[in-house]
Motif scaffolding. Structure first.
Motif, mmCIF file in Angstrom:
data_model
loop_
_atom_site.group_PDB
_atom_site.id
_atom_site.type_symbol
_atom_site.label_atom_id
_atom_site.label_comp_id
_atom_site.label_asym_id
_atom_site.label_seq_id
_atom_site.Cartn_x
_atom_site.Cartn_y
_atom_site.Cartn_z
ATOM 1 N N UNK A 1 0.688 -1.338 -0.145
ATOM 2 C CA UNK A 1 -0.030 0.037 -0.028
ATOM 3 C C UNK A 1 0.971 1.241 0.064
ATOM 4 N N UNK A 2 1.846 1.162 0.869
ATOM 5 C CA UNK A 2 3.006 2.183 0.963
ATOM 6 C C UNK A 2 4.309 1.713 0.375
ATOM 7 N N UNK A 3 5.263 2.510 0.700
ATOM 8 C CA UNK A 3 6.598 2.172 0.527
ATOM 9 C C UNK A 3 7.626 2.394 1.627
ATOM 10 N N UNK A 4 7.392 1.355 2.481
ATOM 11 C CA UNK A 4 8.151 1.427 3.797
ATOM 12 C C UNK A 4 9.504 1.009 3.549
ATOM 13 N N UNK A 5 10.184 1.183 4.590
ATOM 14 C CA UNK A 5 11.463 0.595 4.478
ATOM 15 C C UNK A 5 12.042 0.227 5.833
ATOM 16 N N UNK A 6 12.987 -0.951 5.862
ATOM 17 C CA UNK A 6 13.664 -1.385 7.114
ATOM 18 C C UNK A 6 15.190 -1.538 6.739
ATOM 19 N N UNK A 7 15.994 -1.134 7.766
ATOM 20 C CA UNK A 7 17.421 -1.133 7.531
ATOM 21 C C UNK A 7 18.155 -2.161 8.330
ATOM 22 N N UNK A 8 18.773 -2.990 8.055
ATOM 23 C CA UNK A 8 19.604 -3.583 9.027
ATOM 24 C C UNK A 8 21.281 -3.361 8.471
ATOM 25 N N UNK A 9 21.881 -2.604 9.370
ATOM 26 C CA UNK A 9 23.246 -2.197 9.338
ATOM 27 C C UNK A 9 23.961 -2.718 10.177
ATOM 28 N N UNK B 1 23.558 3.705 -3.673
ATOM 29 C CA UNK B 1 24.675 4.710 -3.319
ATOM 30 C C UNK B 1 25.069 5.099 -2.067
ATOM 31 N N UNK B 2 23.858 5.190 -1.399
ATOM 32 C CA UNK B 2 24.038 5.722 0.315
ATOM 33 C C UNK B 2 24.546 4.905 1.133
ATOM 34 N N UNK B 3 24.164 3.306 1.189
ATOM 35 C CA UNK B 3 24.189 2.656 2.076
ATOM 36 C C UNK B 3 25.172 1.047 1.537
ATOM 37 N N UNK B 4 25.250 1.124 0.137
ATOM 38 C CA UNK B 4 26.069 0.012 -0.369
ATOM 39 C C UNK B 4 25.824 -1.312 0.440
ATOM 40 N N UNK B 5 24.438 -1.745 0.183
ATOM 41 C CA UNK B 5 24.112 -2.859 1.218
ATOM 42 C C UNK B 5 24.427 -4.209 0.365
ATOM 43 N N UNK B 6 24.390 -5.304 1.226
ATOM 44 C CA UNK B 6 24.587 -6.637 0.671
ATOM 45 C C UNK B 6 23.395 -7.298 -0.031
#
Length: 262
Positions: free
Chosen positions: A80-88, A194-199
């Motif tokens: 419905x939305x565009x939620x985000x979750x980050x594991x750092x 570009x910001x987080x360079x995630x796996x």
């Protein structure tokens, strides 16, 4: 109830884990400053751990999904939305006010449509299902010719499912809207790369149920928005958890809450 050690609540954000309240979720406008954790803790007499549904989804992906226990993971709800979750670095990133990971409200175009959150041109307003459906209805009401309405059954029923069905039928208006959707999705994901360079970046509902329609054009568009090295390094794929992610997210919150409080 005696076998239940803890309760996890995956709820629409924004939330405050410090005050244990739901704050002002754009898609639940009457749920303002709700002390839901306190209420359930008193009623059920068990530890209750709450976070927004995107953070819970990120934990579920990290604990149970295809990118299990990678150091740096991003989960996008794409629903419905565009939620985000980050594991750092192996830990859920909350931020100072629990708004870390609210990537759905990056501004992709300051002259874009108004978002229910109050900002203009958010990632969510371009790629959240409810906002896309609203704009489709407005365009059709203004005279756009398309099979989307017939597929949906009525103008009021026009939604992402009807759009995607029309794309599969090669409806010209639906194809135009879908191309724009993919470009904005690639733009948002490119900013994250570009910001987080995630796996890994794991994509939720819309990608999970429409893998080829999403992933093939997305992979073609992403090189316009991100450098080749972080793009090639990152696993970008639909969630393997499907419709269970809500339940698994709540479970992951309970597991991590108990572990942190042990």
């Amino acid at each position: 109830l005696s076998d239940i050690r803890a309760i996890g609540l995956a709820v629409p954000g924004p939330v405050s884990t410090k005050t244990e309240r739901m704050l002002t979720p754009p898609n639940l406008p009457e749920w303002v400053d709700v002390p839901i954790v306190q209420y359930l803790r008193e009623k059920l007499d068990r530890p209750v751990f709450m976070d927004n549904d995107a953070n819970a989804g990120a934990l579920a992906e990290w604990e149970f999904g295809g990118a299990k226990h990678v150091d740096n993971l991003i989960y996008l709800t794409m629903s419905t939305g565009m939620g985000g979750g980050l594991i750092i670095d192996g830990k859920l990133h909350q931020g100072g006010t629990d708004t870390g990971g609210e990537v759905g409200h990056f501004i992709l175009d300051p002259k874009g449509p108004k978002c229910p959150c109050g900002l203009t041109g958010c990632f969510e307003v371009f790629c959240g299902g409810a906002n896309v459906a609203h704009r489709l209805q407005e365009a059709i009401r203004s005279g756009k010719k398309t099979a989307i309405t017939k597929i949906a059954g009525s103008l009021e029923a026009v939604d992402m499912k009807a759009l995607l069905a029309a794309v599969k039928q090669s409806d010209s208006f639906a194809l135009e809207i879908w191309e724009a959707y993919i470009d904005r999705l690639a733009q948002g994901i490119g900013m994250l790369l570009q910001t987080l360079n995630p796996d890994a970046i794991i994509l939720g509902t819309i990608a999970t149920h429409n893998k080829e329609l999403v992933m093939n054009p997305l992979k073609q568009a992403l090189p316009h928005f991100a450098w080749g090295v972080p793009l090639k390094y990152c696993r970008i794929e639909p969630s393997q958890l499907g419709s269970d992610i809500g339940k698994l997210g709540a479970l992951a919150l309970a597991i991590h809450g108990l572990s942190a409080s042990a």
